[in-house]
Design a protein around this motif. Structure first.
Motif, PDB file in Angstrom:
ATOM      1  N   THR A   1       0.832  -1.200   0.000  1.00 19.92           N
ATOM      2  CA  THR A   1       0.000   0.000   0.000  1.00 19.92           C
ATOM      3  C   THR A   1       0.865   1.247   0.000  1.00 19.92           C
ATOM      4  O   THR A   1       0.582   2.208  -0.723  1.00 19.92           O
ATOM      5  N   GLN A   2       1.936   1.245   0.806  1.00 20.25           N
ATOM      6  CA  GLN A   2       2.863   2.381   0.809  1.00 20.25           C
ATOM      7  C   GLN A   2       3.465   2.591  -0.579  1.00 20.25           C
ATOM      8  O   GLN A   2       3.580   3.716  -1.061  1.00 20.25           O
ATOM      9  N   LEU A   3       3.863   1.485  -1.208  1.00 22.91           N
ATOM     10  CA  LEU A   3       4.435   1.564  -2.543  1.00 22.91           C
ATOM     11  C   LEU A   3       3.427   2.145  -3.526  1.00 22.91           C
ATOM     12  O   LEU A   3       3.761   3.010  -4.356  1.00 22.91           O
ATOM     13  N   ARG A   4       2.186   1.711  -3.448  1.00 22.37           N
ATOM     14  CA  ARG A   4       1.165   2.196  -4.366  1.00 22.37           C
ATOM     15  C   ARG A   4       0.864   3.675  -4.145  1.00 22.37           C
ATOM     16  O   ARG A   4       0.648   4.421  -5.102  1.00 22.37           O
ATOM     17  N   VAL A   5       0.858   4.089  -2.897  1.00 18.35           N
ATOM     18  CA  VAL A   5       0.622   5.508  -2.610  1.00 18.35           C
ATOM     19  C   VAL A   5       1.767   6.355  -3.168  1.00 18.35           C
ATOM     20  O   VAL A   5       1.536   7.454  -3.692  1.00 18.35           O
ATOM     21  N   TYR A   6       2.995   5.858  -3.082  1.00 20.40           N
ATOM     22  CA  TYR A   6       4.125   6.567  -3.679  1.00 20.40           C
ATOM     23  C   TYR A   6       3.913   6.758  -5.176  1.00 20.40           C
ATOM     24  O   TYR A   6       4.063   7.864  -5.706  1.00 20.40           O
ATOM     25  N   HIS A   7       3.517   5.692  -5.856  1.00 24.28           N
ATOM     26  CA  HIS A   7       3.264   5.806  -7.299  1.00 24.28           C
ATOM     27  C   HIS A   7       2.078   6.729  -7.567  1.00 24.28           C
ATOM     28  O   HIS A   7       2.066   7.479  -8.550  1.00 24.28           O
ATOM     29  N   ALA A   8       1.079   6.697  -6.697  1.00 26.05           N
ATOM     30  CA  ALA A   8      -0.074   7.574  -6.858  1.00 26.05           C
ATOM     31  C   ALA A   8       0.342   9.035  -6.750  1.00 26.05           C
ATOM     32  O   ALA A   8      -0.138   9.889  -7.514  1.00 26.05           O
ATOM     33  N   LEU A   9       1.223   9.349  -5.811  1.00 26.85           N
ATOM     34  CA  LEU A   9       1.698  10.722  -5.663  1.00 26.85           C
ATOM     35  C   LEU A   9       2.398  11.204  -6.931  1.00 26.85           C
ATOM     36  O   LEU A   9       2.230  12.351  -7.354  1.00 26.85           O
ATOM     37  N   VAL A  10       3.174  10.311  -7.543  1.00 29.82           N
ATOM     38  CA  VAL A  10       3.862  10.670  -8.787  1.00 29.82           C
ATOM     39  C   VAL A  10       2.847  10.940  -9.896  1.00 29.82           C
ATOM     40  O   VAL A  10       2.944  11.939 -10.618  1.00 29.82           O
ATOM     41  N   LEU A  11       1.856  10.071 -10.039  1.00 26.64           N
ATOM     42  CA  LEU A  11       0.854  10.243 -11.091  1.00 26.64           C
ATOM     43  C   LEU A  11       0.030  11.508 -10.873  1.00 26.64           C
ATOM     44  O   LEU A  11      -0.243  12.253 -11.816  1.00 26.64           O
ATOM     45  N   LEU A  12      -0.359  11.770  -9.630  1.00 29.84           N
ATOM     46  CA  LEU A  12      -1.131  12.970  -9.340  1.00 29.84           C
ATOM     47  C   LEU A  12      -0.316  14.229  -9.632  1.00 29.84           C
ATOM     48  O   LEU A  12      -0.836  15.207 -10.165  1.00 29.84           O
ATOM     49  N   ALA A  13       0.972  14.181  -9.287  1.00 27.92           N
ATOM     50  CA  ALA A  13       1.842  15.332  -9.566  1.00 27.92           C
ATOM     51  C   ALA A  13       1.993  15.567 -11.057  1.00 27.92           C
ATOM     52  O   ALA A  13       2.192  16.705 -11.503  1.00 27.92           O
ATOM     53  N   ASP A  14       1.894  14.503 -11.839  1.00 23.24           N
ATOM     54  CA  ASP A  14       2.010  14.624 -13.297  1.00 23.24           C
ATOM     55  C   ASP A  14       0.685  14.982 -13.959  1.00 23.24           C
ATOM     56  O   ASP A  14       0.593  15.025 -15.191  1.00 23.24           O
ATOM     57  N   GLY A  15      -0.362  15.210 -13.155  1.00 26.76           N
ATOM     58  CA  GLY A  15      -1.621  15.692 -13.696  1.00 26.76           C
ATOM     59  C   GLY A  15      -2.700  14.661 -13.932  1.00 26.76           C
ATOM     60  O   GLY A  15      -3.755  14.975 -14.481  1.00 26.76           O
ATOM     61  N   HIS A  16      -2.471  13.403 -13.512  1.00 27.43           N
ATOM     62  CA  HIS A  16      -3.485  12.370 -13.696  1.00 27.43           C
ATOM     63  C   HIS A  16      -4.618  12.550 -12.695  1.00 27.43           C
ATOM     64  O   HIS A  16      -4.413  13.008 -11.568  1.00 27.43           O
TER      65      HIS A  16
END
Length: 223
Positions: free
Chosen positions: A164-179
């Motif tokens: 879950t921590q790993l997925r949240v990290y990837h989510a933060l990257v995607l959100l920062a990129d505008g997804h």
């Protein structure tokens, strides 16, 4: 922003402070439009902060102190905006604020065991992979019991907490990129946006939608 050390990855959303003690080889990577401020602490103050990499929520006062210390006239010794004694006092205020702040659960520990490293590589490449720990164990030749014990002993969390921590990290990257929230939820392995929002809010402290609204990134402090 993400800060990587041999201990793992610290996820640094907006308005957080990333602390990296002296002696830790590290590198960082910014995602999206990020304003990063860096402050170095002398050993006398660094010893008052944890001896391991950490992430703190920046209080209003800590944020203003960081902005003051990293203004355009305060990065070098040439005509600084603050005298040496004034900077020392501001640094002490910053350390006091960090001492009162709670560490954020935003550190993704890096496994050392070869079997856990193999699992980590697979999930880094495909964070949406919902393969169970038992099935992953068959792939690398280890039992569920053994892997569960390794996650607990090495990383201090269960496999599902780590994923879950790993997925949240990837989510933060995607959100920062505008997804968007829905696209990010499915890309990171959640069955629906609601479960993603709940998990994200539990770790980050705000919803994905509200997280996307800040325009500045997290400051960094180093010894």
């Amino acid at each position: 922003m993400a800060v990587h050390t041999e201990r793992g990855t610290s996820i640094v959303p907006a308005n957080r402070v990333a602390w990296t003690p002296g002696g830790f080889t590290h590198y960082h990577r910014a995602h999206g439009d990020t304003d990063m401020r860096i402050v170095f602490l002398p050993p006398s103050l660094a010893r008052l902060i944890p001896e391991h990499p950490a992430v703190f929520l920046a209080s209003d006062l800590a944020r203003e102190v960081l902005l003051a210390l990293t203004g355009p006239r305060n990065y070098g010794d040439a005509a600084p905006g603050y005298s040496r004694s004034a900077r020392s006092r501001l640094l002490r205020v910053l350390v006091d604020e960090l001492g009162e702040a709670h560490e954020q659960p935003l550190h993704l520990p890096e496994p050392r065991d070869d079997r856990l490293q193999a699992i980590a590589r697979m999930l880094y490449e495909k964070p949406a992979d919902n393969t169970s720990l038992a099935e992953l164990g068959k792939t690398i030749g280890a039992s569920t019991r053994t892997l569960s014990r390794l996650f607990h002993n090495e990383l201090g969390m269960t496999f599902y907490e780590w994923r879950t921590q790993l997925r949240v990290y990837h989510a933060l990257v995607l959100l920062a990129d505008g997804h968007g929230t829905t696209q990010t939820a499915y890309a990171c392995g959640w069955a629906n946006p609601s479960s993603f929002i709940a998990a994200f809010t539990n770790i980050i402290g705000t919803t994905p939608g509200r997280y996307r609204t800040p325009t500045s990134g997290g400051p960094a402090v180093r010894s």
